[in-house]
Design a protein around this motif. Structure first.
Motif, PDB file in Angstrom:
ATOM      1  N   ASN A  87      -2.327  11.365  -5.811  1.00 23.47           N
ATOM      2  CA  ASN A  87      -3.525  10.582  -6.140  1.00 23.47           C
ATOM      3  C   ASN A  87      -3.231   9.544  -7.209  1.00 23.47           C
ATOM      4  O   ASN A  87      -3.727   8.414  -7.159  1.00 23.47           O
TER       5      ASN A  87
ATOM      6  N   LYS B 182      -2.272   0.771  -5.828  1.00 22.43           N
ATOM      7  CA  LYS B 182      -3.349  -0.008  -5.227  1.00 22.43           C
ATOM      8  C   LYS B 182      -3.450  -1.379  -5.894  1.00 22.43           C
ATOM      9  O   LYS B 182      -3.887  -2.355  -5.291  1.00 22.43           O
ATOM     10  N   GLN B 183      -3.001  -1.432  -7.147  1.00 21.31           N
ATOM     11  CA  GLN B 183      -3.067  -2.674  -7.912  1.00 21.31           C
ATOM     12  C   GLN B 183      -1.763  -3.468  -7.846  1.00 21.31           C
ATOM     13  O   GLN B 183      -1.640  -4.532  -8.445  1.00 21.31           O
TER      14      GLN B 183
ATOM     15  N   GLY C 184       0.829  -1.195   0.000  1.00 24.10           N
ATOM     16  CA  GLY C 184       0.000   0.000   0.000  1.00 24.10           C
ATOM     17  C   GLY C 184       0.861   1.241   0.000  1.00 24.10           C
ATOM     18  O   GLY C 184       2.103   1.164   0.002  1.00 24.10           O
TER      19      GLY C 184
ATOM     20  N   THR D  24      -1.289   6.698  -5.596  1.00 24.38           N
ATOM     21  CA  THR D  24      -2.176   5.902  -4.743  1.00 24.38           C
ATOM     22  C   THR D  24      -3.027   4.950  -5.583  1.00 24.38           C
ATOM     23  O   THR D  24      -3.178   3.761  -5.243  1.00 24.38           O
ATOM     24  N   LYS D  25      -3.571   5.467  -6.667  1.00 27.46           N
ATOM     25  CA  LYS D  25      -4.406   4.650  -7.553  1.00 27.46           C
ATOM     26  C   LYS D  25      -3.592   3.559  -8.227  1.00 27.46           C
ATOM     27  O   LYS D  25      -4.001   2.394  -8.296  1.00 27.46           O
TER      28      LYS D  25
END
Length: 322
Positions: A302, A309-310, A215, A305-306
């Motif tokens: 952002n 996340k994967q 994360g 983070t996006k």
């Protein structure tokens, strides 16, 4: 209020003061305001095994604390060659020997960086035993009840052959610049590990090293903590068992190139890193460490983070909240 400079105590005098009930007052005049009764008991009992005058015990620093660190040495004895004897004091019949070893190894790690030679011991007054830390970082335990064996021991011989001195300022010897070392200006020293993290740096690093779930994590480092050394030491620790990418905000400097070329570090400037993320050409890393992350735009944070996340990656965004 300015902290008193610690001056050495004469252990024979200290024992006399203990007997008269004035030891705390005596040690306060020497700059020690934190001595505990059980440590005084330990000193008194240890001294019963030395009936003669001992040069080593004429100048002993009791309770020396490293400035800005939560590290304290119970007894430090120093000679003119800057050789050091460190004796830690315990008073517990069931004190864990692994804790004894851990403390002495930690003391050795620090003292080896600042003095020419160090010998490390722990005296447990309840057990009346001496622990010696060997060159191989193992413990040797000896009961002081065996008088003949005690007189032949490494501990006894070390004490009897040691000529202690009083230093004008013990901080000058034991608190060098290793706490202000820069990975950029002192790269060789950094790679060799010739430095020590402060307590504040260690606290931040410990929290980071406990994270195991992938994360994006924001790590706030307040003003006054030498962030750069902590960040790069953390990367060095992580690299022992994992793949790590360091992201630098701005152009890479000479030290970055040296770390890449000679130490095998993976380092990218943030523009190149962000370009790889946008184009989905990012190589996999177990960890990504971004220093001065407060300089990233909200849009870029952002996006990271996006994107991550994967991914199965731990990303640290490290910055000053101010």
């Amino acid at each position: 209020m300015t902290k008193d400079k610690l001056k050495p105590a004469n252990l024979k005098t200290t024992v006399s003061q203990i007997q008269y009930g004035t030891a705390h007052e005596y040690l306060r005049t020497l700059g020690n305001h934190t001595i505990r009764d059980r440590e005084l008991v330990g000193i008194a009992r240890l001294m019963t095994h030395f009936t003669e005058d001992v040069s080593a015990f004429q100048h002993v620093y009791i309770g020396y604390a490293i400035p800005q660190l939560s590290k304290e040495f119970d007894l430090l004895i120093i000679d003119k060659q800057h050789h050091v004897i460190n004796i830690e004091l315990k008073s517990d019949l069931y004190y864990d020997e692994e804790k004894v070893k851990k403390q002495l190894v930690s003391n050795k790690h620090y003292l080896d960086q600042v003095v020419n030679h160090v010998q490390l011991f722990t005296y447990n007054s309840d057990m009346d035993v001496i622990y010696t830390l060997t060159e191989m970082n193992t413990l040797e335990k000896m009961s002081l009840s065996d008088h003949n064996r005690f007189r032949q021991s490494h501990f006894y011989q070390s004490i009897m052959n040691f000529k202690s001195i009083s230093l004008g300022d013990i901080d000058q010897l034991l608190y060098p610049r290793v706490y202000g070392l820069s990975p950029f200006k002192d790269t060789a020293e950094f790679l060799a590990g010739n430095y020590q993290l402060t307590y504040a740096q260690q606290q931040v690093q410990d929290k980071m090293l406990t994270i195991e779930t992938p994360g994006v994590y924001v790590v706030k480092v307040t003003t006054g903590v030498d962030k750069t050394l902590m960040v790069y030491d953390t990367v060095k620790s992580l690299k022992r068992d994992a793949t790590v990418l360091t992201v630098h905000i701005g152009q890479l400097n000479k030290a970055h190139n040296e770390l890449k070329k000679h130490a095998g570090w993976d380092i990218l400037p943030e523009r190149q890193f962000l370009k790889k993320v946008k184009s989905d050409r990012m190589q996999y890393f177990d960890y990504i460490v971004i220093d001065e992350a407060e300089k990233l735009s909200v849009k870029h944070v952002n996006m990271l983070t996006k994107y991550f996340k994967q991914q199965n990656t731990i990303v640290f965004l490290i910055g000053d909240p101010n």
